[in-house]
Design an enzyme around this catalytic site. Sequence first.
Site, PDB file in Angstrom:
ATOM      1  N   ALA A 186      -0.733   1.471   4.501  1.00  0.00           N
ATOM      2  CA  ALA A 186      -0.938   0.872   3.240  1.00  0.00           C
ATOM      3  C   ALA A 186      -0.505  -0.546   2.998  1.00  0.00           C
ATOM      4  O   ALA A 186      -0.933  -1.484   2.462  1.00  0.00           O
ATOM      5  CB  ALA A 186       0.234   1.643   2.005  1.00  0.00           C
ATOM      6  N   ASP A 221      -0.268   4.981   8.773  1.00  0.00           N
ATOM      7  CA  ASP A 221       0.005   5.104   7.327  1.00  0.00           C
ATOM      8  C   ASP A 221       0.021   3.549   7.116  1.00  0.00           C
ATOM      9  O   ASP A 221       1.156   2.979   7.114  1.00  0.00           O
ATOM     10  CB  ASP A 221       1.015   5.866   6.824  1.00  0.00           C
ATOM     11  CG  ASP A 221       0.768   6.037   5.316  1.00  0.00           C
ATOM     12  OD1 ASP A 221       0.255   5.310   4.764  1.00  0.00           O
ATOM     13  OD2 ASP A 221       1.760   6.767   4.783  1.00  0.00           O
ATOM     14  N   LYS A 280      -2.660  -1.280  -2.191  1.00  0.00           N
ATOM     15  CA  LYS A 280      -1.144  -2.257  -1.855  1.00  0.00           C
ATOM     16  C   LYS A 280      -1.733  -3.410  -1.344  1.00  0.00           C
ATOM     17  O   LYS A 280      -2.137  -4.434  -2.231  1.00  0.00           O
ATOM     18  CB  LYS A 280      -0.409  -1.484  -0.901  1.00  0.00           C
ATOM     19  CG  LYS A 280      -0.364   0.287  -1.161  1.00  0.00           C
ATOM     20  CD  LYS A 280       0.696   0.462  -2.209  1.00  0.00           C
ATOM     21  CE  LYS A 280       0.812   1.979  -2.833  1.00  0.00           C
ATOM     22  NZ  LYS A 280       0.964   2.948  -1.606  1.00  0.00           N
ATOM     23  N   HIS A 316       9.642  14.294  -8.873  1.00  0.00           N
ATOM     24  CA  HIS A 316      10.093  13.030  -9.557  1.00  0.00           C
ATOM     25  C   HIS A 316       8.914  12.466 -10.547  1.00  0.00           C
ATOM     26  O   HIS A 316       9.325  11.897 -11.597  1.00  0.00           O
ATOM     27  CB  HIS A 316      10.416  12.148  -8.747  1.00  0.00           C
ATOM     28  CG  HIS A 316       9.292  11.645  -7.494  1.00  0.00           C
ATOM     29  ND1 HIS A 316       8.803  12.364  -6.695  1.00  0.00           N
ATOM     30  CD2 HIS A 316       8.414  10.557  -7.696  1.00  0.00           C
ATOM     31  CE1 HIS A 316       7.996  11.682  -5.829  1.00  0.00           C
ATOM     32  NE2 HIS A 316       7.655  10.579  -6.488  1.00  0.00           N
ATOM     33  N   PHE A 371       6.123   8.797   3.664  1.00  0.00           N
ATOM     34  CA  PHE A 371       5.895   8.651   2.215  1.00  0.00           C
ATOM     35  C   PHE A 371       5.599   9.983   1.577  1.00  0.00           C
ATOM     36  O   PHE A 371       5.322  10.971   2.218  1.00  0.00           O
ATOM     37  CB  PHE A 371       4.672   7.586   2.109  1.00  0.00           C
ATOM     38  CG  PHE A 371       4.394   7.371   0.747  1.00  0.00           C
ATOM     39  CD1 PHE A 371       5.225   6.600   0.079  1.00  0.00           C
ATOM     40  CD2 PHE A 371       3.518   7.776  -0.135  1.00  0.00           C
ATOM     41  CE1 PHE A 371       5.309   6.263  -1.543  1.00  0.00           C
ATOM     42  CE2 PHE A 371       3.173   7.405  -1.423  1.00  0.00           C
ATOM     43  CZ  PHE A 371       4.158   6.694  -1.908  1.00  0.00           C
ATOM     44  N   ASP A 372       6.397   9.976   0.205  1.00  0.00           N
ATOM     45  CA  ASP A 372       6.144  11.394  -0.442  1.00  0.00           C
ATOM     46  C   ASP A 372       4.807  12.257  -0.497  1.00  0.00           C
ATOM     47  O   ASP A 372       4.796  13.258  -0.253  1.00  0.00           O
ATOM     48  CB  ASP A 372       6.898  11.178  -1.802  1.00  0.00           C
ATOM     49  CG  ASP A 372       6.116  10.062  -2.730  1.00  0.00           C
ATOM     50  OD1 ASP A 372       5.210   9.652  -2.384  1.00  0.00           O
ATOM     51  OD2 ASP A 372       6.696   9.967  -3.979  1.00  0.00           O
ATOM     52  N   TYR A 393     -26.869   5.565  -5.174  1.00  0.00           N
ATOM     53  CA  TYR A 393     -25.985   6.808  -4.711  1.00  0.00           C
ATOM     54  C   TYR A 393     -25.620   6.625  -3.047  1.00  0.00           C
ATOM     55  O   TYR A 393     -24.519   7.084  -2.748  1.00  0.00           O
ATOM     56  CB  TYR A 393     -26.796   8.016  -4.892  1.00  0.00           C
ATOM     57  CG  TYR A 393     -25.683   9.312  -4.771  1.00  0.00           C
ATOM     58  CD1 TYR A 393     -24.889   9.792  -5.689  1.00  0.00           C
ATOM     59  CD2 TYR A 393     -25.767   9.933  -3.558  1.00  0.00           C
ATOM     60  CE1 TYR A 393     -24.114  10.589  -5.602  1.00  0.00           C
ATOM     61  CE2 TYR A 393     -24.740  10.905  -3.365  1.00  0.00           C
ATOM     62  CZ  TYR A 393     -24.123  11.408  -4.282  1.00  0.00           C
ATOM     63  OH  TYR A 393     -23.100  12.461  -4.089  1.00  0.00           O
TER      64      TYR A 393
HETATM   65  C1  LIG Z   1       1.154   4.475  -1.699  1.00  0.00           C
HETATM   66  C2  LIG Z   1       1.038   5.071  -0.314  1.00  0.00           C
HETATM   67  C3  LIG Z   1       0.480   6.202   0.096  1.00  0.00           C
HETATM   68  C4  LIG Z   1      -0.431   6.914  -1.047  1.00  0.00           C
HETATM   69  O1  LIG Z   1      -1.349   6.168  -1.466  1.00  0.00           O
HETATM   70  P1  LIG Z   1      -2.046   6.552  -3.014  1.00  0.00           P
HETATM   71  O2  LIG Z   1      -2.966   5.490  -3.136  1.00  0.00           O
HETATM   72  O3  LIG Z   1      -0.641   6.020  -4.091  1.00  0.00           O
HETATM   73  O4  LIG Z   1      -2.524   7.731  -3.203  1.00  0.00           O
HETATM   74  C5  LIG Z   1       0.763   6.899   1.213  1.00  0.00           C
HETATM   75  N1  LIG Z   1       1.402   6.292   2.055  1.00  0.00           N
HETATM   76  C6  LIG Z   1       2.207   5.162   1.854  1.00  0.00           C
HETATM   77  C7  LIG Z   1       3.014   4.479   2.618  1.00  0.00           C
HETATM   78  C8  LIG Z   1       2.042   4.423   0.641  1.00  0.00           C
HETATM   79  O5  LIG Z   1       2.850   3.309   0.434  1.00  0.00           O
END
Ligand SMILES: *Cc1c(COP(=O)(O)O)cnc(C)c1O
Length: 459
Positions: A217, A215, A258, A450, A125-126, A73
Amino acid sequence: MAAKYVMEPFRIKMVEPIRLLSRQEREKAISRAHYNLFYLKSEDVAIDLLSDSGSNAMSSAQWAGMMLGDESYAGSSNYYRLMEVTTKLFGYDYVQPVHQGRAAEKVLFPLLLSEGKVAISNMFFDTTRAHVELAGGRAIDCVVPEARITQSRAPFKGNMDIERFKLLLEEYKGRIGVVVMTVTNNSAGGQPVSLENLRQVSELCKEHALPLSLDAARFAENAYFIKQREEEYKNRSIEEIVYEMFQLCDYFTMSAKKDAILNMGGLVGARVDGEMALSIKANTISFEGFSSYGGLAGRDLEAMAIGLLEGVQEDQLRYRIGQVEYLSALLEEAGIAHQTPAGGHGLFIDAKALLPHIPYYEFPGQALAIELYKEAGIRGCDVGSYMMGNDPDTRKQMEAEFEFTRLAIPRRVYTQSHLDLIAQALIEIKKRADRIKGYRIVWEPPILRHFQAHLAPVE
Ligand SMILES: *Cc1c(COP(=O)(O)O)cnc(C)c1O
């Protein structure tokens, strides 16, 4: 530019069959899915380019690492291994695993934003935009103008528009909670951000005492582009560039689905250990789980530690981005407009150029995505008015900056012949483009529509 394919720097030892449906079966399937590609069963899809998120193939080393899962844990050995890797790559005092990117946003953003605050980004990002809004803030995009010109060959179309950013800093003085730099700039077509631009933004944030969050990713793809396109960095290693990118920021959120080549995982980090790190930890414990696992199993943490290191390998990045460049060259030959130079993680087809007769309120990006599925069982998605053109104040349909159909390429999953088939399908569609019709929404949820909306063809 002739299409040239970079050899896969791996061989395959496990395969997953693809089931091929007839055109008639596909037409039935998409109608059953309310013309929303997120509702398709994946077994009804031949080539799945819906996202490169979590759809990657793990390596034999990652799978072997899964067997070393320490499922205690608290304080599992996999957590400490992951921390060693993140310290080496990013040099942050505090790094917190979470279950995916939006969990990182949910943990961090309420600490920086509240009702009436704004957040400024090269482009949100969305899910990031949604978490800014859920925290009470307003999200403002400030990308360079060339990002909007799909045929422009500018090397860093993901950059922040520095002049406009300076104006926004004055206009919203005292109300800015956080500045976010998205690398690569996903919504602008996976376009990179230069280190020069990131440094300028970082300096302006310091001047105005504003926190800067990365951000991250696609941090590795962004570093690869910097090495390729920014003269000053051509002799630096990917790892050195990554380190520098992170050091220019105060926080980062990362979807590890990613560039860390995982199926699930995320990170949130603070460069300096202090009050904020404690608050991140507290939020994680409430929302995700204890801080040494953050919503993931020990085995996932191990796969992340290995995947992060594989993700920054230059031969992996050359092959990965090479696939996107190969497909881009095929489309270029066929005269199919798309965001160029090709971005990191996929092709962003200019649906407005291919379907000029479909107005934004009938969603050209979505119409093309549906057509690709009908044509060859290829699943992409809209990055245009259907996804983004939803005015949060009036709930009215707005023209989006882009009308793209995004074809995201999962890492280490598809081969050259799959890419050839994608190009072929688009060429077939182009021949009968003027007969393709638009769509209308028959039902939609209040945010992130979407994913869930129901559509119908316009007659
Ligand atoms: C995919 C992504 C996110 C969100 O991540 P999730 O793992 O899908 O929750 C945030 N910002 C960017 C630029 C992304 O490509």
